[in-house]
Design a protein around this motif. Structure first.
Motif, PDB file in Angstrom:
ATOM      1  N   LEU A  66       0.869  -1.172   0.000  1.00 48.17           N
ATOM      2  CA  LEU A  66       0.000   0.000   0.000  1.00 48.17           C
ATOM      3  C   LEU A  66       0.907   1.223   0.000  1.00 48.17           C
ATOM      4  N   LEU A  76      -5.793   6.652   6.156  1.00 46.80           N
ATOM      5  CA  LEU A  76      -4.900   5.506   6.058  1.00 46.80           C
ATOM      6  C   LEU A  76      -5.379   4.352   6.935  1.00 46.80           C
ATOM      7  N   HIS A  80      -6.440   0.891   5.288  1.00 41.98           N
ATOM      8  CA  HIS A  80      -5.653  -0.241   5.755  1.00 41.98           C
ATOM      9  C   HIS A  80      -6.552  -1.354   6.304  1.00 41.98           C
ATOM     10  N   LEU A  94       0.040  -7.605   4.218  1.00 45.90           N
ATOM     11  CA  LEU A  94      -0.016  -6.245   3.695  1.00 45.90           C
ATOM     12  C   LEU A  94       1.196  -5.469   4.181  1.00 45.90           C
ATOM     13  N   LEU A  96       3.023  -1.788   4.266  1.00 45.18           N
ATOM     14  CA  LEU A  96       2.791  -0.367   4.046  1.00 45.18           C
ATOM     15  C   LEU A  96       4.086   0.299   3.603  1.00 45.18           C
ATOM     16  N   GLY A 299     -11.243   0.235   0.428  1.00 46.90           N
ATOM     17  CA  GLY A 299     -10.037  -0.558   0.653  1.00 46.90           C
ATOM     18  C   GLY A 299     -10.295  -2.042   0.438  1.00 46.90           C
TER      19      GLY A 299
END
Lengths: 341, 341
Positions: A66, A76, A80, A94, A96, A299
């Motif tokens: 991301l 965010l 997320h 995931l 970041l 998301g």
DNA sequence: GTGAAAGCGCTAACAC
DNA sequence: GTGTTAGCGCTTTCAC
């Protein structure tokens, strides 16, 4: 305590490890009875595949990235959380990655990171998502990508709301409450949403036969301070607007702040509207009328689409139409009927 | 483009892959001439070890975890940024894990995650960090851990500020401005900080010879709504306090909100102070006087300490003293001299 | 000080 | 539809 492995699951379910692998990876060609047995065993053992082993064998990382540049923390956090929901089902991780949009080597940094961490796909947020150079580079490296909250350069799928329509509707709402002179604060010029929101504002004004001269449309940058500056300029006008529509909540809060500092009553003397429905909009006084976007759902949707593309072996040849999510006007205390007349 | 592997490096340097591995991992027992040859080959080939292969063979993930339960987005964003800084130097990754503190199976879930993702170490945030059961379980599994913003149960290192002193100083500041009747809103009872901040408040009041009867000390839960409820109760008192100190900014913003709704002037009729210096504190009107904590630095410090412990092969036998970071009073418009007398 | 061999836990390719 | 086999690139173990 030894971790549960695919062998333990296979043994318990009475199948081969390959079948377990198929179930975990949602591959076709598994009878549903078999699938259920395996799923039961996975649940009972609380099995989670070892990402390192998966990555090594599958020549990928089972990680999606991301990319962001200094978004609001709540944006965010929500995005997320949504992407994580999508990841959880497919046992993806995931990662970041903060990126400095203005860095001249930005594209090179991102490419290096994607390669080094073996990222299987990326979700790109504004304003990075509007960098045609970045998106083109990611596509050229053949890494599946999706942009959110923007249409992007049009070469990758997008998940967003109809920013123009939302701004139009909010403007119409203000007009409906009797406002004829409405100020607008534009967002950061690098963001797609800024241009669309301005367009929506202009369309609504035009449809109502109202003027939107240049001096009531001010440039902001999505942050509090630029919103305050714009508010000062608007309120210092010889005949200031009776309502101000800011392109996001931070700037709208700044308008509220400036109004309070001038002892203007809100919404009596000045109505204020924002955009995004951040927690801030409920925590300032009076509550901000704003546009709610389903960030978390955006998301999740983007995450699912990205994982689909990865599972299908890459991005489809032709770019699908952007997915347009719904928005909602949240009316709070900062707007109300205009009573000056 | 085929990635460079350890075999390529070994071939070029004319040694075995094991020797390359030794050099990469900075192990002893390599002649410096050999080491140099290998390093030359690594540089020439631009070799980077494959993290998946390393993780699989070495039975670790080169990942550290960050456990949290619904913190404020800005707290998480700042802490995350700080921990990432520490990770970057040592080529470690960071995995975020939301955890439901109230889930009866919380400890089991966390243990399963740590085990399956092979997390090499964890940073634990409040209120999870005050769960003696959780911390004990993590220690029992022999996973290096550090708690932040709390002392925790005392069996793992901690990075925090002196919450008691900070609350004391803020209270003293209010007293110094002439307030004699000060209301206090306690934070969530499961957080270590709540108790310390209350203690600091009480100590300052006592030192000044002021009373803090039970009815001016209200229970909140760190969120806006509970702050509003507490504010209503305090302001409905027969003789309401002239200042209210809330245990965090969200609750302080709620006090401000309620004050505005009652058309009380701030700080003239009511002074308000918060804690944390979140972005919110600058965005409400008037700006909130609050306590600034160096969250990002706390994250970096905790990350470094954790990576040190991992590199040293585990946690030291005896727990080091907590690392105490400095705080700072930020004075904004919500407090000022009391003029009622 | 250095190397050879044996996996780590999983997926890919292909057999059945 | 499902199982078998062969690695993925590295660290570990134990020889030398």
């Amino acid at each position: 305590m030894k971790p549960v492995t695919i062998d333990d699951v296979a043994k318990r379910a009475g199948v081969s490890i390959k079948t377990v692998s198929r179930v975990v990876n949602r591959e076709p060609n598994v009878r549903s009875a078999t699938r259920e047995k395996v799923e039961e065993a996975i649940a009972a053992l609380n099995y989670r595949p070892n990402p390192s082993a998966r990555g090594l064998a599958g020549r990928r990382s089972y990680l999606i990235g991301l990319l962001y540049d200094n978004p609001s923390p709540s944006y965010l956090a929500n995005l997320h959380a949504g992407v994580m929901e999508a990841c959880r089902e497919l046992e993806y991780g995931l990662a970041l990655s903060p990126v400095a949009y203005a860095d001249p080597d930005m594209v090179a940094h991102v490419r290096a990171w994607l390669r080094q961490a073996q990222i299987d796909g990326v979700i790109v947020t504004p304003p990075l998502s509007d960098s045609a150079e970045l998106i083109a580079a990611i596509r050229a490296d053949n890494i599946p990508a999706i942009v959110v909250s923007t249409k992007g350069p049009g070469i990758v799928p997008a998940v967003l709301i109809d920013e123009e329509q939302a701004a139009h509707d909010m403007t119409s709402h203000l007009i409906g409450e009797g406002h004829k002179s409405i100020g607008f604060i534009i967002g950061h010029p690098d963001h797609y949403a800024s241009e669309r929101r301005l367009a929506g504002f202009r369309r609504a004004m035009q449809e109502a036969g109202l003027a939107a001269p240049d001096d009531v449309v001010r440039q902001g940058y999505f942050d509090f301070d630029s919103g305050r500056t714009a508010a000062v300029e608007l309120l210092d006008l010889p005949s200031p607007p009776t309502a101000i529509f800011a392109s996001n909540d931070d700037m709208a809060a700044a308008v509220l702040f400036e109004a309070q500092a001038r002892k203007l009553s809100v919404p009596g003397d000045l109505a204020v509207a924002g955009f995004d429905d951040t927690p801030l909009s409920r925590q300032v006084w009076p509550g901000l009328t704003t546009v709610r976007q389903p960030i978390r759902t955006i998301g999740r949707t983007a995450g699912k689409a990205l994982l689909d593309a990865i599972g299908a072996g890459g991005m489809p040849a032709d770019v699908p139409e952007p997915v347009v999510m719904s928005f909602e006007l949240k009316r709070r205390g900062s707007t109300g009927p205009h009573a000056d007349d």
